[in-house]
Design an enzyme around this catalytic site. Structure first.
Site, mmCIF file in Angstrom:
data_model
loop_
_atom_site.group_PDB
_atom_site.id
_atom_site.type_symbol
_atom_site.label_atom_id
_atom_site.label_comp_id
_atom_site.label_asym_id
_atom_site.label_seq_id
_atom_site.Cartn_x
_atom_site.Cartn_y
_atom_site.Cartn_z
ATOM 1 N N LYS A 31 6.227 27.672 74.055
ATOM 2 C CA LYS A 31 6.421 27.137 72.709
ATOM 3 C C LYS A 31 7.641 26.214 72.632
ATOM 4 O O LYS A 31 8.644 26.426 73.316
ATOM 5 C CB LYS A 31 6.622 28.287 71.722
ATOM 6 C CG LYS A 31 5.439 29.227 71.627
ATOM 7 C CD LYS A 31 4.244 28.565 70.982
ATOM 8 C CE LYS A 31 3.137 29.583 70.738
ATOM 9 N NZ LYS A 31 1.968 28.964 70.099
ATOM 10 N N GLU A 39 0.544 20.369 72.582
ATOM 11 C CA GLU A 39 -0.317 20.941 71.538
ATOM 12 C C GLU A 39 0.338 20.835 70.159
ATOM 13 O O GLU A 39 1.486 21.248 69.981
ATOM 14 C CB GLU A 39 -0.591 22.407 71.898
ATOM 15 C CG GLU A 39 -1.470 23.157 70.925
ATOM 16 C CD GLU A 39 -1.881 24.512 71.500
ATOM 17 O OE1 GLU A 39 -2.090 24.626 72.728
ATOM 18 O OE2 GLU A 39 -1.970 25.479 70.721
ATOM 19 N N GLU A 53 -6.591 24.582 66.238
ATOM 20 C CA GLU A 53 -6.841 26.030 66.210
ATOM 21 C C GLU A 53 -7.102 26.575 64.814
ATOM 22 O O GLU A 53 -7.720 27.620 64.668
ATOM 23 C CB GLU A 53 -5.657 26.775 66.848
ATOM 24 C CG GLU A 53 -4.355 26.619 66.080
ATOM 25 C CD GLU A 53 -3.140 27.113 66.859
ATOM 26 O OE1 GLU A 53 -2.932 26.636 67.996
ATOM 27 O OE2 GLU A 53 -2.416 27.962 66.349
ATOM 28 N N HIS A 56 -8.851 28.140 71.547
ATOM 29 C CA HIS A 56 -7.687 28.923 71.131
ATOM 30 C C HIS A 56 -8.179 30.338 70.856
ATOM 31 O O HIS A 56 -9.190 30.535 70.183
ATOM 32 C CB HIS A 56 -7.119 28.315 69.847
ATOM 33 C CG HIS A 56 -5.994 29.096 69.239
ATOM 34 N ND1 HIS A 56 -6.188 30.105 68.324
ATOM 35 C CD2 HIS A 56 -4.657 29.012 69.419
ATOM 36 C CE1 HIS A 56 -5.013 30.601 67.965
ATOM 37 N NE2 HIS A 56 -4.060 29.954 68.608
HETATM 38 MG MG MG Z 1 -1.163 26.524 69.194
#
Ligand code: MG
Length: 381
Positions: A162, A219, A246, A296
């Site tokens: 992340k 992403e 997602e 996802h």
């Molecule tokens: Mg994501």
């Protein structure tokens, strides 16, 4: 009329696990993981499992008050009609019901879900280790690197971490350490911004990312509603792939992304769209548009299995075989602390999930976990 397919009962299994050490992404920390499984049984004794994600009190009340009374006495063979009605009340419940009814129809025919869908093209599907990189303590980056090392030792060859939850500088420092750990060893890296940036900051990242051989995709750097900015990013001459979607709800929303050329990789989630059939249709659309699809699936082992089934039935993405090539795009694999990942046991070796062959979903739900983690009905936040 064949009464074997009439729905006789629906049992719900709301499950809750409070995390000792919350973890999270740019949107905040998770203090718990939850799971809402349910089992549909027909008069003929056939069973099918469904799963949906939401706040457990909402789901339990909705199932008891509306979803279950609606389903009882209906025929599993009317799946499309039942799911279309349910999605007007609760989209996520409809998605779960579509799984359970699909499994029962497959079992009734003595087929696996993938055979029902026309047969597997792939016996194994690659999965990538998906991390929630942040924790509230100072040592979050070290903790993230420790988890990453563990996943690499387990044989994963693709990972996702992340960004967007800390300053650009702090995130950069973390990602550089991640890259050092990967050390050009052929492990693919995806980074996920969870819609945190504007176009200017995304471009700042982009100048760096464009040099990284191992980058699989960036992403959702920006809010997905900024479709024009995504188009600008993709037309800016960078060579890395941009992924997202997602939280999109239906084929229409994906069509807009695909038709506008706003994404290199779409990432539908089987729990967030109108059910398994819609999910499969969206994945097929991606093939029609020449766009990659990497599902996802972070909130449930049964949904993940349906994502794997769908991917296993998709035509190959690439014709190129051999080291480093991607015949079929990977599916997300939650490697964080989450006991519910074990509910639906899937064989994963060296970053590949082996698709079960048996009738229905081909695996047994791990029922002891259903008792061990049953939600006590207490309101939680
Ligand atoms: Mg994501």
């Amino acid at each position: 009329m064949n009464h074997d397919y009439i729905i006789e009962r629906v049992d719900t299994y709301p499950l809750l696990y409070r995390l000792e050490q919350p973890y999270g992404d740019a949107n905040g920390y998770k203090a718990y993981r939850s799971c809402f499984l349910f089992k549909v049984t027909t008069r003929g004794g056939m069973e099918g499992w469904g799963e949906c994600i939401d706040w457990l009190p909402t789901l339990q009340k909705g199932f008891e008050g509306r979803v279950i009374p609606y389903l009882l006495g209906k025929s599993v063979k009317d799946r499309t009609q039942l799911v279309n009605t349910l999605k007007k009340w609760h989209r996520r419940a409809a998605a779960g019901v579509s799984m359970a009814l699909t499994e029962i129809v497959a079992r009734g025919a003595g087929l696996s879900v993938t055979d029902l869908w026309g047969g597997k093209v792939h016996d194994q599907v690659p999965v990538y280790a998906s991390f929630q990189s942040y924790s509230a303590d100072q040592g979050w980056a070290d903790r993230s690197l420790y988890r990453l090392e563990r996943a690499l030792s387990e044989g994963f060859s693709m990972v996702k971490v992340k960004v967007g939850g800390r300053s650009y500088e702090e995130d950069r420092a973390h990602i550089e350490k991640v890259r050092s750990l990967l050390n050009g060893g052929g492990v693919g890296l995806a980074i996920d911004g969870n819609e945190s940036y504007d176009l200017a900051t995304t471009r700042k990242w982009a100048r760096e990312l464009d040099q990284w051989e191992e980058l699989m995709w960036f992403e959702e750097p920006m809010p997905m509603k900024l479709k024009e900015d995504y188009k600008i990013l993709r037309r800016s001459g960078y060579s890395f792939a941009v992924a997202g979607g997602e939280n999109l709800l239906n084929a229409n929303q994906f069509l807009q992304l695909l038709g506008d050329g706003a994404m290199d990789i779409i990432q539908p989630d089987v729990q967030h769209v109108d059910g398994v059939d819609t999910f499969r249709a969206i994945c097929g659309l991606a093939r029609d548009f020449g766009v990659r699809v990497s599902p996802h699936t972070f909130d449930g082992a049964l949904s993940r299995l349906y994502a794997l089934f769908t991917q296993a039935c998709l035509p190959s993405w690439s014709k190129m075989e051999g080291e480093g090539s991607m015949i079929i795009e990977p599916v997300e694999w939650d490697v964080m602390e989450n006991p519910f990942n074990r509910l639906v046991p899937i064989d994963v070796k060296n970053g590949k999930a082996y698709i079960p062959d048996g009738a229905g979903i081909g695996v047994e739900v791990y029922r002891e976990l259903l008792d061990a983690y049953r939600w006590d009905g207490e309101v939680y936040r």
